[in-house]
Enzyme design. Structure first.
Site, mmCIF file in Angstrom:
data_model
loop_
_atom_site.group_PDB
_atom_site.id
_atom_site.type_symbol
_atom_site.label_atom_id
_atom_site.label_comp_id
_atom_site.label_asym_id
_atom_site.label_seq_id
_atom_site.Cartn_x
_atom_site.Cartn_y
_atom_site.Cartn_z
ATOM 1 N N GLY A 133 0.790 -1.220 0.000
ATOM 2 C CA GLY A 133 0.000 0.000 0.000
ATOM 3 C C GLY A 133 0.824 1.271 0.000
ATOM 4 N N ASN B 31 3.889 4.713 9.058
ATOM 5 C CA ASN B 31 2.747 4.397 8.207
ATOM 6 C C ASN B 31 1.925 3.220 8.728
ATOM 7 O OD1 ASN B 31 1.288 4.175 5.465
ATOM 8 N ND2 ASN B 31 2.286 2.185 5.648
ATOM 9 N N ALA B 32 2.500 2.365 9.564
ATOM 10 C CA ALA B 32 1.784 1.164 10.020
ATOM 11 C C ALA B 32 0.467 1.546 10.690
ATOM 12 C CB ALA B 32 2.657 0.379 10.992
ATOM 13 N N ILE C 22 -3.889 -0.058 11.498
ATOM 14 C CA ILE C 22 -4.929 -1.072 11.350
ATOM 15 C C ILE C 22 -6.291 -0.434 11.570
ATOM 16 C CG2 ILE C 22 -3.429 -2.960 12.109
ATOM 17 C CD1 ILE C 22 -4.948 -2.864 14.820
ATOM 18 N N TYR D 3 -10.394 4.401 15.232
ATOM 19 C CA TYR D 3 -9.455 4.780 14.178
ATOM 20 C C TYR D 3 -9.317 6.299 14.073
ATOM 21 C CZ TYR D 3 -7.340 4.887 9.500
ATOM 22 O OH TYR D 3 -6.510 5.106 8.426
ATOM 23 N N GLY E 97 -6.635 10.837 1.933
ATOM 24 C CA GLY E 97 -8.037 10.494 1.787
ATOM 25 C C GLY E 97 -8.162 9.005 1.503
ATOM 26 N N TYR E 98 -9.161 8.639 0.748
ATOM 27 C CA TYR E 98 -9.374 7.225 0.428
ATOM 28 C C TYR E 98 -8.462 6.839 -0.736
ATOM 29 C CZ TYR E 98 -13.151 6.917 3.733
ATOM 30 O OH TYR E 98 -13.875 6.903 4.900
#
Length: 241
Positions: free
Chosen positions: A14, A83-84, A86, A148, A179-180
């Site tokens: 990603g 960046n990690a 969940i 989150y 964003g997404y």
């Protein structure tokens, strides 16, 4: 920036993978951290040649050991990309304490653990670039993501404070709030939900990991030393706050 060492957590897929590859292309010596997906990490290593290191960012002792391993292999870490992350999505009235804690421990706790592991070295060398990946939902909120969104909003406050602490030693700390983006995490969102989300994005599409990576390379540069404490939103116009 030639020869500087960069470490990207969650760096084998990603946004993390795109960032690691972009930093490598820009002349950095790069290491990528990963959690549990050994097969994906090995495939990433084979494709890019970027060395991979496995540890849980939610474990402070593991982060210290991981940083030591990276520095033994490549040299002192100049650039850290946190960046990690969940998700454990649920409406608050259905969320349990485990779902809350897991997300906070990885997303926000991991940011602390990794920064703590590198900050003394950066201060001693009087150089550092810390880039923390937040989210548009840390700015705007999102139903079903109180955990989150709280973790990603917390990263912003954490980063502003770190920026103030590091500025006199040429250590910058900045946030990127994507964003997404077209990643495996977003791919897990049900299609009907994603259709509704895309209707709220003026650009009318998902972002690409490479578009976030471009921002990472910009903020990592030696020449970005006067930019600190900011949140750079890369979201296709979804949230303009």
């Amino acid at each position: 920036m030639a020869g500087r060492v960069a470490l990207v957590t969650g760096g084998t897929s990603g946004i993390g993978a795109a960032s690691a590859e972009a930093l490598l292309a820009a002349g950095y010596r790069v290491a990528a951290n990963f959690g549990a997906n050994e097969a994906a990490a090995r495939a990433f290593l084979g494709r890019t040649g970027i060395p991979v290191f496995s540890w849980d960012v939610a474990d402070g002792a593991a982060c210290i050991a991981g940083v030591e391993a990276v520095e033994k292999a490549l040299g002192p870490i100049d650039v850290l990309v946190n960046n990690a992350g969940i998700t454990r999505d649920a409406m608050l009235h259905k969320m349990d304490a485990g779902q809350w804690k897991q997300v906070m421990d990885v997303n926000l706790g991991g940011c602390f653990n990794m920064c703590r592991a590198v900050i003394e070295g950066m201060r001693a060398r009087r150089f550092g670039r810390v880039i923390n990946i937040s989210s548009v939902n840390g700015l705007s909120g999102q139903a079903g993501q109180t955990n989150y969104a709280a973790s990603k909003a917390g990263i912003i406050g954490f980063t502003k404070s770190l920026a103030l602490e590091g500025a006199s030693r040429n250590i910058t700390a900045n946030v990127i709030a994507p964003g997404y983006i077209d990643t495996p995490m977003v791919a897990a969102v049900p299609a009907a939900v994603m259709d509704d989300i895309l209707k709220t994005v003026p650009a009318g599409r998902l972002g690409r990991p490479e578009e976030i990576a471009r921002a990472v390379v910009f903020l990592a540069a030696d020449e970005a030393g006067f930019i600190t404490g900011i949140t750079l939103s890369v979201n296709g116009g979804k949230y303009l706050g």
